[in-house]
Each structure stands twice: as C-alpha cells, then as structure tokens.
Design a protein around this motif. Structure first.
Motif, PDB file in Angstrom:
ATOM      1  N   UNK A 174       0.836  -1.208   0.000  1.00 45.97           N
ATOM      2  CA  UNK A 174       0.000   0.000   0.000  1.00 45.97           C
ATOM      3  C   UNK A 174       0.869   1.255   0.000  1.00 45.97           C
ATOM      4  N   UNK A 175       1.976   1.223   0.740  1.00 49.64           N
ATOM      5  CA  UNK A 175       2.881   2.370   0.758  1.00 49.64           C
ATOM      6  C   UNK A 175       3.402   2.673  -0.643  1.00 49.64           C
ATOM      7  N   UNK A 176       3.747   1.629  -1.371  1.00 49.74           N
ATOM      8  CA  UNK A 176       4.253   1.825  -2.726  1.00 49.74           C
ATOM      9  C   UNK A 176       3.191   2.441  -3.621  1.00 49.74           C
ATOM     10  N   UNK A 177       1.925   2.106  -3.372  1.00 45.88           N
ATOM     11  CA  UNK A 177       0.855   2.608  -4.223  1.00 45.88           C
ATOM     12  C   UNK A 177       0.358   3.985  -3.854  1.00 45.88           C
ATOM     13  N   UNK A 178       0.396   4.318  -2.543  1.00 48.12           N
ATOM     14  CA  UNK A 178      -0.190   5.585  -2.098  1.00 48.12           C
ATOM     15  C   UNK A 178       0.801   6.535  -1.443  1.00 48.12           C
ATOM     16  N   UNK A 179       1.875   6.017  -0.889  1.00 51.20           N
ATOM     17  CA  UNK A 179       2.835   6.854  -0.189  1.00 51.20           C
ATOM     18  C   UNK A 179       2.360   7.216   1.205  1.00 51.20           C
ATOM     19  N   UNK A 180       3.217   7.908   1.955  1.00 45.04           N
ATOM     20  CA  UNK A 180       2.862   8.349   3.301  1.00 45.04           C
ATOM     21  C   UNK A 180       2.080   9.652   3.226  1.00 45.04           C
ATOM     22  N   UNK A 181       1.813  10.249   4.377  1.00 44.78           N
ATOM     23  CA  UNK A 181       0.908  11.389   4.425  1.00 44.78           C
ATOM     24  C   UNK A 181       1.632  12.733   4.336  1.00 44.78           C
ATOM     25  N   UNK A 182       2.548  12.989   5.257  1.00 43.85           N
ATOM     26  CA  UNK A 182       3.232  14.284   5.273  1.00 43.85           C
ATOM     27  C   UNK A 182       4.075  14.501   4.019  1.00 43.85           C
ATOM     28  N   UNK A 183       4.112  15.718   3.537  1.00 44.66           N
ATOM     29  CA  UNK A 183       4.868  16.103   2.334  1.00 44.66           C
ATOM     30  C   UNK A 183       4.399  15.363   1.084  1.00 44.66           C
ATOM     31  N   UNK A 184       3.173  14.844   1.121  1.00 43.65           N
ATOM     32  CA  UNK A 184       2.689  14.090  -0.041  1.00 43.65           C
ATOM     33  C   UNK A 184       2.544  14.967  -1.278  1.00 43.65           C
ATOM     34  N   UNK A 185       2.502  16.292  -1.038  1.00 47.49           N
ATOM     35  CA  UNK A 185       2.419  17.221  -2.166  1.00 47.49           C
ATOM     36  C   UNK A 185       3.756  17.352  -2.886  1.00 47.49           C
ATOM     37  N   UNK A 206       6.190  14.609  -3.710  1.00 51.58           N
ATOM     38  CA  UNK A 206       6.632  13.206  -3.715  1.00 51.58           C
ATOM     39  C   UNK A 206       8.053  12.994  -4.217  1.00 51.58           C
ATOM     40  N   UNK A 207       8.618  13.993  -4.876  1.00 51.21           N
ATOM     41  CA  UNK A 207       9.989  13.848  -5.382  1.00 51.21           C
ATOM     42  C   UNK A 207      11.019  14.461  -4.432  1.00 51.21           C
ATOM     43  N   UNK A 208      10.549  15.070  -3.334  1.00 48.87           N
ATOM     44  CA  UNK A 208      11.479  15.684  -2.399  1.00 48.87           C
ATOM     45  C   UNK A 208      12.254  14.609  -1.647  1.00 48.87           C
ATOM     46  N   UNK A 209      13.469  14.955  -1.219  1.00 48.51           N
ATOM     47  CA  UNK A 209      14.303  13.987  -0.518  1.00 48.51           C
ATOM     48  C   UNK A 209      13.682  13.584   0.815  1.00 48.51           C
ATOM     49  N   UNK A 210      13.034  14.537   1.470  1.00 49.55           N
ATOM     50  CA  UNK A 210      12.402  14.220   2.743  1.00 49.55           C
ATOM     51  C   UNK A 210      11.304  13.180   2.603  1.00 49.55           C
ATOM     52  N   UNK A 211      10.492  13.303   1.565  1.00 43.46           N
ATOM     53  CA  UNK A 211       9.408  12.346   1.321  1.00 43.46           C
ATOM     54  C   UNK A 211       9.971  10.975   0.978  1.00 43.46           C
TER      55      UNK A 211
END
Length: 267
Positions: free
Chosen positions: A18-29, A31-36
């Motif tokens: 599910x993580x691979x399909x949807x990602x986590x919550x914070x910084x989801x806007x 998705x290419x940032x190093x923090x995300x």
C-alpha cells in the motif's frame, strides 16, 4: 469501514504494498522531495519492526493519520517497556471525532498485543508533536516532564510500571561544543530542517557535523531531547528540535558565538 452522517470513513493500515501505491501522508504534495523519499524508505524498514501507520479516509480523501510502534523500537527517547508509543497524530479535518477514532485504533491494537498501555510525547511550543488536549480527552494522563516543554502522557490498561524520560538532559547537550545535527528520518521534514541549519552555518563560516541515528541504542544515548528524531546543538546548547528558518538559526548561532566570546574575554 463505517458510514457517518452520509460520509464513508475508511481506516487503512499501510504495508509495503500500500505504501508503494499511495505513499505516506506528510509532504505528499512533494513526492519527489528527498524528505518524502527518506520517510517512505524509513517506513518500509520500520514495518519489519512492527510499526503501524494508519490513514483515515473520508469518501476516499485522506483526512488524517496516526503512527505508532512498540517502545522498544520507538523514535522517542522514553523508557516505556511493554507500551506502544504514538509518534504522530495529524488531522486535516477537526471537530468530527476523527482523532479519537485513530487513537481508539491504537488502543485496540495495544490491548490485542498485551501491552500495558500507550504513551505519547507532546510539546506545546511546536506543531511537530501532537496536541495533548485530544489525548487528555481520551483518558491519557501526564506522567513525566522534560526540559524544553516536553510532556509524556500515558493511557494505562492496568497497574503497571510508569513510563518515564531519562534525566541526564544537561549532560547530553553539553557534550556537543561544535555545531552538531542529530537526526533520523522518521519525519519527512528533517531534510528541510537540516538544510536550513547547514545554510545558516555556511553563512557564518561554521562547519556542521551530522549524526544519523541508526538504531535505538544510539537514539537513547545521544539524543539531547525526548523528541529524538531531530536536534541541533552548538556550544553546548540546544538550538532547536524542529525546523527553523535560516534567519532564525543564524540569529541563534550568532548569539551563542557572541556569548562564547564574551565568556572567553572575561576568563
């Protein structure tokens, strides 16, 4: 899954797939940032340790999440054997009981695991920790305090040893004379916070040392605050345990430099 006031509510527990399909919550806007990217990698590793990352959806839209794990693998500097530790609770919609719904999921898991209860770290000075009010409403009690306005809240199921903080906070801070960043990637904003510290240091001609926490033993030994995942220390004093602007960091470091110079002149 439930239907509340005509709104479909879903609780989804993330796993590797599910993580691979949807990602986590914070910084989801971003998705290419190093923090995300760092956060999602951290989550994948922590799933193996039993970490739970639960998202709440309202009509298919994410409206909040909660993250928690066993104290023995937690990112918070607290002694709480056989308790679950809540790392994060965040909501985009308030006043609907959604926070309580997520807390109840954590409490239910803790009971099913045979835990003594659940603890959470709060701090009124920053949004980087959950607000304590919602936990007080859900029968958590404050059990301990630490410097920098940290508080430890607990919800016990039965008589059990009290969770508590370490007590050697002064010694932990004083060991770092040079600018030192101690961090892990439990929070996606750690990357941004680190960059701001490094930029301010560069403007002042100061070199920084970064210590990446790799395991809980290092965390419990090195972290200068109960928050655990990020801190910056300079000249034996804590600069911050959360993100600051470059200007704010530079100002704090400049004050510490001036203070050190004045102390040396008096000496």
């Amino acid at each position: 899954m439930s239907n509340k006031g005509g709104k479909l509510l879903e609780i989804i527990e993330l796993n590797h797939e599910i993580l691979q399909g949807t990602g986590s919550y914070c910084l989801r806007s971003k998705p290419k940032s190093q923090g995300y990217i760092n956060k999602n990698k951290w989550l994948n590793d922590q799933f193996e340790e039993g970490l739970k990352y639960v998202k709440l959806l309202e009509n298919g839209k994410q409206v909040g999440f909660i993250e928690y794990t066993a104290s023995e693998s937690s990112s918070r500097v607290v002694y709480a054997e056989n308790y679950l530790v809540i790392h994060c609770l965040w909501l985009s919609v308030t006043g609907k009981g959604y926070g309580t719904k997520l807390i109840d999921k954590c409490l239910e898991d803790a009971r099913n695991m045979g835990k003594h209860g659940v603890v959470v770290l709060t701090n009124s000075e920053t949004s980087w920790t959950p607000s304590k009010e919602i936990f007080l409403k859900n029968n958590f009690l404050m059990i301990d305090q630490a410097p920098y306005n940290f508080e430890l809240l607990v919800h016990k199921f039965h008589e059990a040893p009290d969770p508590h903080f370490p007590t050697d906070w002064d010694e932990r801070v004083e060991r770092f004379e040079q600018l030192t960043i101690i961090r892990s990637f439990q929070c996606p904003y750690v990357d941004i916070a680190t960059s701001n510290i490094l930029e301010a240091a560069s403007q002042l001609g100061i070199k920084a040392t970064i210590i990446d926490i790799n395991n809980r033993d290092e965390l419990m030994r090195l972290s200068p605050t109960p928050y655990g995942i990020f801190s910056a220390v300079f000249k034996g004093e804590l600069i911050t345990f959360h993100r600051l602007t470059v200007h704010s960091v530079r100002k704090k470091m400049k004050l510490l430099i001036d203070k050190s110079l004045m102390s040396n002149q008096r000496g």
